[in-house]
Design a protein around this motif. Structure first.
Motif, PDB file in Angstrom:
ATOM      1  N   TYR A   1    -107.869 -54.140 122.685  1.00 40.38           N
ATOM      2  CA  TYR A   1    -106.928 -54.549 123.727  1.00 40.38           C
ATOM      3  C   TYR A   1    -106.818 -53.464 124.808  1.00 40.38           C
ATOM      4  N   PRO A   2    -107.858 -53.225 125.558  1.00 43.48           N
ATOM      5  CA  PRO A   2    -107.903 -52.081 126.484  1.00 43.48           C
ATOM      6  C   PRO A   2    -106.925 -52.158 127.642  1.00 43.48           C
ATOM      7  N   ASP A   3    -106.373 -53.318 127.929  1.00 41.48           N
ATOM      8  CA  ASP A   3    -105.514 -53.465 129.107  1.00 41.48           C
ATOM      9  C   ASP A   3    -104.035 -53.223 128.833  1.00 41.48           C
ATOM     10  N   ILE A   4    -103.661 -53.004 127.585  1.00 49.78           N
ATOM     11  CA  ILE A   4    -102.225 -52.920 127.309  1.00 49.78           C
ATOM     12  C   ILE A   4    -101.636 -51.561 127.651  1.00 49.78           C
ATOM     13  N   ALA A   5    -102.459 -50.515 127.752  1.00 49.77           N
ATOM     14  CA  ALA A   5    -101.939 -49.178 128.025  1.00 49.77           C
ATOM     15  C   ALA A   5    -103.085 -48.258 128.400  1.00 49.77           C
ATOM     16  N   ALA A   6    -102.738 -47.113 128.994  1.00 49.42           N
ATOM     17  CA  ALA A   6    -103.760 -46.113 129.301  1.00 49.42           C
ATOM     18  C   ALA A   6    -104.392 -45.588 128.022  1.00 49.42           C
ATOM     19  N   ALA A   7    -103.608 -45.532 126.956  1.00 45.65           N
ATOM     20  CA  ALA A   7    -104.102 -45.194 125.617  1.00 45.65           C
ATOM     21  C   ALA A   7    -103.169 -45.850 124.610  1.00 45.65           C
ATOM     22  N   TYR A   8    -103.712 -46.275 123.476  1.00 42.71           N
ATOM     23  CA  TYR A   8    -102.861 -46.927 122.474  1.00 42.71           C
ATOM     24  C   TYR A   8    -103.445 -46.719 121.086  1.00 42.71           C
ATOM     25  N   TRP A   9    -102.616 -46.985 120.090  1.00 34.92           N
ATOM     26  CA  TRP A   9    -102.990 -46.818 118.684  1.00 34.92           C
ATOM     27  C   TRP A   9    -102.193 -47.817 117.874  1.00 34.92           C
ATOM     28  N   VAL A  10    -102.843 -48.545 116.952  1.00 38.81           N
ATOM     29  CA  VAL A  10    -102.163 -49.479 116.056  1.00 38.81           C
ATOM     30  C   VAL A  10    -102.708 -49.275 114.653  1.00 38.81           C
TER      31      VAL A  10
ATOM     32  N   CYS B   1     -87.979 -31.607 125.987  1.00 37.07           N
ATOM     33  CA  CYS B   1     -87.436 -32.947 126.183  1.00 37.07           C
ATOM     34  C   CYS B   1     -88.397 -33.946 126.809  1.00 37.07           C
ATOM     35  N   GLY B   2     -89.533 -33.495 127.326  1.00 40.83           N
ATOM     36  CA  GLY B   2     -90.527 -34.430 127.833  1.00 40.83           C
ATOM     37  C   GLY B   2     -90.606 -34.567 129.328  1.00 40.83           C
ATOM     38  N   HIS B   3     -90.067 -33.624 130.074  1.00 39.22           N
ATOM     39  CA  HIS B   3     -90.196 -33.654 131.532  1.00 39.22           C
ATOM     40  C   HIS B   3     -91.668 -33.544 131.926  1.00 39.22           C
ATOM     41  N   ASP B   4     -92.019 -34.148 133.045  1.00 39.95           N
ATOM     42  CA  ASP B   4     -93.405 -34.081 133.521  1.00 39.95           C
ATOM     43  C   ASP B   4     -93.831 -32.633 133.721  1.00 39.95           C
ATOM     44  N   ASP B   5     -94.972 -32.296 133.137  1.00 42.85           N
ATOM     45  CA  ASP B   5     -95.559 -30.964 133.249  1.00 42.85           C
ATOM     46  C   ASP B   5     -97.021 -31.111 132.830  1.00 42.85           C
ATOM     47  N   ASP B   6     -97.922 -30.514 133.587  1.00 44.09           N
ATOM     48  CA  ASP B   6     -99.342 -30.640 133.261  1.00 44.09           C
ATOM     49  C   ASP B   6     -99.669 -30.123 131.869  1.00 44.09           C
ATOM     50  N   ASP B   7     -98.830 -29.247 131.337  1.00 44.02           N
ATOM     51  CA  ASP B   7     -99.073 -28.676 130.012  1.00 44.02           C
ATOM     52  C   ASP B   7     -98.273 -29.355 128.912  1.00 44.02           C
ATOM     53  N   ASN B   8     -97.655 -30.488 129.214  1.00 46.57           N
ATOM     54  CA  ASN B   8     -96.910 -31.237 128.191  1.00 46.57           C
ATOM     55  C   ASN B   8     -97.622 -32.562 127.939  1.00 46.57           C
ATOM     56  N   ARG B   9     -98.533 -32.562 126.965  1.00 43.67           N
ATOM     57  CA  ARG B   9     -99.414 -33.718 126.751  1.00 43.67           C
ATOM     58  C   ARG B   9     -99.736 -33.888 125.275  1.00 43.67           C
ATOM     59  N   SER B  10    -100.173 -35.101 124.939  1.00 36.56           N
ATOM     60  CA  SER B  10    -100.647 -35.376 123.592  1.00 36.56           C
ATOM     61  C   SER B  10    -101.566 -36.583 123.633  1.00 36.56           C
ATOM     62  N   SER B  11    -102.189 -36.881 122.515  1.00 32.58           N
ATOM     63  CA  SER B  11    -103.026 -38.075 122.376  1.00 32.58           C
ATOM     64  C   SER B  11    -102.350 -39.046 121.422  1.00 32.58           C
ATOM     65  N   VAL B  12    -102.755 -40.299 121.464  1.00 31.48           N
ATOM     66  CA  VAL B  12    -102.135 -41.274 120.564  1.00 31.48           C
ATOM     67  C   VAL B  12    -102.502 -40.988 119.108  1.00 31.48           C
ATOM     68  N   ARG B  13    -103.684 -40.444 118.860  1.00 28.11           N
ATOM     69  CA  ARG B  13    -104.034 -40.088 117.478  1.00 28.11           C
ATOM     70  C   ARG B  13    -103.108 -38.980 116.967  1.00 28.11           C
ATOM     71  N   ASP B  14    -102.879 -37.970 117.809  1.00 27.60           N
ATOM     72  CA  ASP B  14    -101.955 -36.902 117.420  1.00 27.60           C
ATOM     73  C   ASP B  14    -100.541 -37.433 117.242  1.00 27.60           C
ATOM     74  N   LEU B  15    -100.115 -38.331 118.114  1.00 32.90           N
ATOM     75  CA  LEU B  15     -98.759 -38.878 118.010  1.00 32.90           C
ATOM     76  C   LEU B  15     -98.577 -39.695 116.732  1.00 32.90           C
ATOM     77  N   ALA B  16     -99.649 -40.322 116.244  1.00 32.86           N
ATOM     78  CA  ALA B  16     -99.561 -41.031 114.965  1.00 32.86           C
ATOM     79  C   ALA B  16     -99.301 -40.043 113.834  1.00 32.86           C
ATOM     80  N   VAL B  17     -99.935 -38.890 113.891  1.00 31.94           N
ATOM     81  CA  VAL B  17     -99.690 -37.842 112.892  1.00 31.94           C
ATOM     82  C   VAL B  17     -98.232 -37.388 112.960  1.00 31.94           C
ATOM     83  N   LEU B  18     -97.748 -37.160 114.174  1.00 35.71           N
ATOM     84  CA  LEU B  18     -96.362 -36.733 114.356  1.00 35.71           C
ATOM     85  C   LEU B  18     -95.392 -37.797 113.868  1.00 35.71           C
ATOM     86  N   ALA B  19     -95.655 -39.053 114.186  1.00 34.86           N
ATOM     87  CA  ALA B  19     -94.767 -40.138 113.766  1.00 34.86           C
ATOM     88  C   ALA B  19     -94.660 -40.203 112.248  1.00 34.86           C
ATOM     89  N   ARG B  20     -95.777 -40.024 111.544  1.00 36.88           N
ATOM     90  CA  ARG B  20     -95.731 -40.057 110.080  1.00 36.88           C
ATOM     91  C   ARG B  20     -94.897 -38.901 109.536  1.00 36.88           C
TER      92      ARG B  20
END
Length: 268
Positions: free
Chosen positions: A27-36, A152-171
């Motif tokens: 489903y490439p159109d649902i987001a810039a990056a996604y994970w299910v 807190c998540g304010h926009d900053d070029d050095d504040n980033r993650s990937s959806v794969r990493d976020l899945a690890v964090l969520a678990r």
């Protein structure tokens, strides 16, 4: 594939991609990056390892570091920098005394930046030292494409993650009962030790409207767009869906979540 197309697929389950060992970009159109994923097994993903802005999804690491630090009954005093936070906020006042546990719930339920900063300042001594803890914990979890520049998540070029990493964090967050409970709250109220009361409702529109929804975190900034980490449980099964910079995060997340639950159970 968007909106009606995803819901049509949810009704006609034969069109859904089969479970694969590695996630496929269905489903490439649902987001810039996604994970299910279902029951910790990835199903579908797009740009899984691309580091992108994550807005207030950052607060999941803030919450994890806070819980692992312990002493949530301790009382924090709101700093001037916390009271001056911008974006989503409760309107905390400098000098107010608040239990850490209440600040934690407020940052997860309402995504309150002033509560988030007050908690980070109190535990870390200041925000830079707390951020160092966040980055160290990300490294321990193997989140190789993640870097935090603020709590807190304010926009900053050095504040980033990937959806794969976020899945690890969520678990990791879900493994902490207090965080899982706070993330699932539809509303929350607390009083400061000075007697001022705050009430709030969750920013997560899936809670109370999608069967089995249990949180987890929303986010939005101009740079990150609309972001979501959604966790849903039904009949002993668990679906985790993550969308970054999603044009319609609510509609499309429901579509892929329903499709994920419709997949056959993995053999035991």
């Amino acid at each position: 594939m968007r909106h009606a197309a995803i819901l049509a697929l949810a009704c006609w389950l034969g069109a859904a991609p089969a479970v694969a060992r590695e996630p496929v970009d269905a489903y490439p159109d649902i987001a810039a990056a996604y994970w299910v994923e279902v029951d910790d097994t990835p199903l579908w993903a797009g740009k899984a390892d691309q580091a992108l802005p994550i807005a207030s999804l950052t607060k999941l690491m803030t919450a994890l570091v806070a819980v692992e630090h312990g002493d949530l009954d301790a009382v924090a005093t709101v700093s001037r920098t916390a009271a001056a936070e911008t974006g989503s906020r409760l309107g905390l006042r400098a000098g107010e005394r608040i239990r850490r546990s209440d600040l934690l719930a407020a940052l997860l339920v309402r995504s309150a930046n002033d509560a988030c900063r007050a908690l980070a300042d109190d535990i870390g001594g200041d925000e830079p030292r707390f951020i160092a803890r966040m980055n160290a914990r990300a490294a321990e979890l193997g989140m190789a494409r993640t870097r935090f520049a603020n709590a807190c998540g304010h926009d900053d070029d050095d504040n980033r993650s990937s959806v794969r990493d976020l899945a690890v964090l969520a678990r990791a967050v879900l493994a902490q009962p207090v965080l899982a409970a706070d993330a699932a709250r539809t509303e929350f109220a607390f009083a400061t030790l000075d007697g001022r009361r705050y009430t709030m409702r969750s920013t997560n529109a899936l809670l109370g409207s999608l069967d089995g929804a249990r949180g987890l975190k929303t986010g939005w900034t101009p740079g990150a767009g609309r972001c979501l980490v959604a966790f849903v449980e039904r009949d002993g099964r668990r679906v985790l869906a993550i969308l970054l910079h999603a044009p319609d995060r609510w509609w499309d997340s429901v579509g892929v979540i329903e499709l994920a639950f419709a997949q056959p159970r993995a053999p035991r």
